[in-house]
Write an enzyme that holds these catalytic residues in place. Structure first.
Site, PDB file in Angstrom:
ATOM      1  N   LEU A  76      -4.175  -2.777 -11.827  1.00 54.78           N
ATOM      2  CA  LEU A  76      -3.999  -1.991 -10.591  1.00 54.78           C
ATOM      3  C   LEU A  76      -5.373  -1.558 -10.119  1.00 54.78           C
ATOM      4  CD1 LEU A  76      -1.687   1.099 -10.038  1.00 54.78           C
ATOM      5  CD2 LEU A  76      -4.161   1.437 -10.149  1.00 54.78           C
ATOM      6  N   ASN A  77      -5.629  -1.598  -8.799  1.00 51.76           N
ATOM      7  CA  ASN A  77      -6.770  -0.839  -8.272  1.00 51.76           C
ATOM      8  C   ASN A  77      -6.325  -0.009  -7.075  1.00 51.76           C
ATOM      9  OD1 ASN A  77      -7.234  -3.772  -7.454  1.00 51.76           O
ATOM     10  ND2 ASN A  77      -8.878  -2.937  -6.268  1.00 51.76           N
ATOM     11  N   ASP A  78      -6.907  -0.145  -5.923  1.00 52.63           N
ATOM     12  CA  ASP A  78      -6.752   0.851  -4.853  1.00 52.63           C
ATOM     13  C   ASP A  78      -5.309   1.188  -4.461  1.00 52.63           C
ATOM     14  OD1 ASP A  78      -9.300  -0.188  -4.878  1.00 52.63           O
ATOM     15  OD2 ASP A  78      -9.276  -0.854  -2.799  1.00 52.63           O
ATOM     16  N   GLN A 108      -3.145  -2.236  -5.070  1.00 51.00           N
ATOM     17  CA  GLN A 108      -3.737  -3.536  -5.375  1.00 51.00           C
ATOM     18  C   GLN A 108      -3.269  -3.958  -6.757  1.00 51.00           C
ATOM     19  OE1 GLN A 108      -6.521  -5.589  -3.552  1.00 51.00           O
ATOM     20  NE2 GLN A 108      -4.863  -4.801  -2.301  1.00 51.00           N
ATOM     21  N   TYR A 136      -6.010  -8.027   0.183  1.00 52.20           N
ATOM     22  CA  TYR A 136      -6.855  -6.888  -0.178  1.00 52.20           C
ATOM     23  C   TYR A 136      -6.336  -5.596   0.461  1.00 52.20           C
ATOM     24  CZ  TYR A 136     -10.593  -9.246  -2.814  1.00 52.20           C
ATOM     25  OH  TYR A 136     -11.336  -9.883  -3.774  1.00 52.20           O
ATOM     26  N   SER A 137      -7.139  -4.543   0.335  1.00 50.68           N
ATOM     27  CA  SER A 137      -6.650  -3.207   0.683  1.00 50.68           C
ATOM     28  C   SER A 137      -6.363  -3.024   2.162  1.00 50.68           C
ATOM     29  CB  SER A 137      -7.660  -2.156   0.224  1.00 50.68           C
ATOM     30  OG  SER A 137      -7.530  -2.024  -1.169  1.00 50.68           O
ATOM     31  N   ARG A 173     -13.955  -4.987   5.545  1.00 46.26           N
ATOM     32  CA  ARG A 173     -12.574  -4.944   5.010  1.00 46.26           C
ATOM     33  C   ARG A 173     -11.960  -3.552   5.011  1.00 46.26           C
ATOM     34  NH1 ARG A 173     -15.604  -6.935   0.767  1.00 46.26           N
ATOM     35  NH2 ARG A 173     -16.315  -5.367  -0.723  1.00 46.26           N
ATOM     36  N   ASP A 174     -10.725  -3.516   4.545  1.00 52.13           N
ATOM     37  CA  ASP A 174      -9.974  -2.296   4.252  1.00 52.13           C
ATOM     38  C   ASP A 174      -9.619  -1.500   5.512  1.00 52.13           C
ATOM     39  OD1 ASP A 174     -10.531  -3.143   1.681  1.00 52.13           O
ATOM     40  OD2 ASP A 174     -12.191  -1.753   1.384  1.00 52.13           O
TER      41      ASP A 174
HETATM   42  C1  FRU Z   1     -12.144  -1.408  -3.554  1.00 47.44           C
HETATM   43  C2  FRU Z   1     -11.956  -2.862  -3.166  1.00 47.44           C
HETATM   44  C3  FRU Z   1     -11.661  -3.016  -1.683  1.00 47.44           C
HETATM   45  C4  FRU Z   1     -10.911  -4.318  -1.626  1.00 47.44           C
HETATM   46  C5  FRU Z   1     -10.091  -4.240  -2.882  1.00 47.44           C
HETATM   47  C6  FRU Z   1      -9.800  -5.570  -3.531  1.00 47.44           C
HETATM   48  O1  FRU Z   1     -11.880  -1.170  -4.899  1.00 47.44           O
HETATM   49  O2  FRU Z   1     -13.077  -3.625  -3.543  1.00 47.44           O
HETATM   50  O3  FRU Z   1     -12.817  -2.978  -0.864  1.00 47.44           O
HETATM   51  O4  FRU Z   1     -10.116  -4.438  -0.488  1.00 47.44           O
HETATM   52  O5  FRU Z   1     -10.802  -3.415  -3.786  1.00 47.44           O
HETATM   53  O6  FRU Z   1      -8.922  -5.410  -4.618  1.00 47.44           O
END
Ligand code: FRU
Length: 441
Positions: A21-23, A39, A83-84, A151-152
């Site tokens: 898991l991330n964001d 994520q 991605y995010s 991004r994001d």
């Molecule tokens: C931040 C990031 C975002 C990207 C995502 C990919 O942790 O690098 O910039 O969209 O994670 O998993």
């Protein structure tokens, strides 16, 4: 099935059922249901496989249910990762915007060439079943001074139109944000760029929020130099005040494990923020990797503003509904406490709190310190320091494998993973008297 699947499993924090898991992504409450996306690399606890969006939902933020991966890379424009991104509601429909990451095969640096960053729009009624994906912005739509790192998207409604902010890296390695606007959520027009000199090479995960009538920009900058009491992690995240130029960057969290936060407005008007309780490229690790998963989100935190304009973070009040047994710890006392727990104390002078003699948190009247003295307990974490001139109270939420330490009404927070042997820790306090509540679902 891996051995001991329940060991270290968090009780009040969102984790992936398996994998990485991330964001936090797409935070929203729509039609009475909260949606928390994240994520997710479902098969690889080290996150090496392309990411999609995992989905939790429910009526109450602390009792969400896992659904599945609702967005996965399946079109050419997002083939190396969904991605995010974010979610907004319009006329009962949830609109999701995310970055489709594409890496072309070849001899590229993937900074100035070889990478596509597509802003992709999908809609959903129930948060789970998604419409067809539509690309609304491509590399050609970003200003010429940008590298391929853009991004994001985070979208919000203000001044009669939709607004989008994107994080970016310029071709001269400066972090910045790009603003776009739209009447219909489909056609987006570039408005302007914001940055400040010498403040990192890339800004990820931007978020524009209004709290108590003040406007803030949250970003996760990469490339800041570490200082004795600031910027101690490999990457940072914090917020600027718009006055109207960006100023007074303040870190969200001074602990080991915090990055890429995102906020949303709850139906009752509260601004709620989740962070990734983890960070990329750190020197320390997590004891859950051999068990098949890694990382967690922070607790949902209510954001408020203090008299000096700084933001405060405190666990959402719903957490208190889960308090069961209560025990008191007097000054210099040590007790065995079962995780998860919620410790609260007023503070006057310097104080120290230790968990099983392996994690120490202390405030000496000027500075705060979080230190691990044991390799296994901290999985390689050492110490984090911050300047804190006032501290009238402390609250510690310890889950099965994390601590969040809220200081001075939430004006500073330290978040960290920890790995106790079982679900009990020895809590010792000095310089204060504490009440400890057991937390139970
Ligand atoms: C931040 C990031 C975002 C990207 C995502 C990919 O942790 O690098 O910039 O969209 O994670 O998993």
């Amino acid at each position: 099935m891996k051995q001991n699947q329940t060991r270290y499993r968090q009780q009040f924090h969102i984790e992936p059922p398996s994998g990485w898991l991330n964001d936090p992504n797409g935070l929203i409450c729509a039609n009475g249901i909260y949606h928390v996306y994240f994520q997710h690399s479902p098969v690889d606890p080290n996150g090496e496989t392309p990411r999609g969006w995992g989905h939790y939902f429910g009526k109450n933020l602390l009792e969400l249910q896992y659904d599945k991966d609702v967005l996965v890379p399946d079109i050419p424009e997002d083939r190396n990762g969904v991605y995010s991104g974010c979610a907004v509601e319009a006329d009962g429909v949830i609109h999701i915007f995310y970055t489709g990451n594409v890496k072309h095969e070849g001899d590229y640096d993937y900074i100035t060439e070889g990478r596509e960053a597509n802003v992709i729009h999908v809609t959903t009624q129930d948060g789970s079943l998604m419409s067809e994906k539509k690309v609304v912005l491509r590399n050609a739509d970003y200003p010429d001074f940008c590298s391929c790192h853009v991004r994001d998207p985070k979208v919000w409604f203000e001044n009669g139109k939709w607004n989008m902010v994107l994080g970016a890296r310029t071709r001269t390695d400066e972090g910045c944000v790009l603003y776009y606007s739209s009447e219909d959520l489909e056609n987006w027009k570039y408005e302007k760029c914001d940055s400040i000199p010498d403040f990192g090479y890339m800004w990820e995960c931007p978020d524009v929020m209004t709290v108590g009538g003040h406007k803030y920009l949250s970003v996760s900058p990469q490339g800041l130099e570490s200082e004795a009491y600031r910027y101690q992690n490999v990457y940072q995240s914090g917020y600027f005040s718009y006055k109207p130029c960006l100023c007074e960057f303040k870190e969200w969290d001074m602990g080991f494990d915090f990055y890429a936060p995102q906020s949303f407005e709850a139906p009752d008007g509260r601004r709620i923020l989740y962070g990734w309780m983890g960070i990329g490229d750190a020197e320390y690790t997590n004891a859950t990797i051999p068990l098949g998963w890694q990382h967690s989100l922070t607790l949902p935190r209510e954001i408020t503003v203090s008299e000096d304009g700084n933001l405060r973070q405190n666990p959402i009040k719903e957490l208190e509904h889960f308090r069961v047994g209560e025990s008191r710890l007097s000054d210099k006392e040590c007790k065995e406490i079962t995780l998860p727990f919620d410790l609260v104390a007023d503070t006057k002078n310097a104080f120290q709190i230790t968990l099983s003699d392996k994690l120490t948190f202390l405030w000496d009247g000027e500075k705060a310190l979080l230190a691990f003295s044991n390799q296994e307990f901290g999985a390689g974490r050492t110490k984090r320091k911050a300047l804190l001139p006032y501290c009238e109270n402390v609250r510690i939420i310890a889950d099965r494998s994390s601590v969040e330490i809220y200081l001075h009404h939430g004006s500073m927070v330290f978040s960290s993973r920890m790995y106790p042997e079982d679900d009990k820790v020895q809590v010792a306090v000095s310089g204060l008297e504490a009440v400890v509540y057991q937390l139970k679902k």
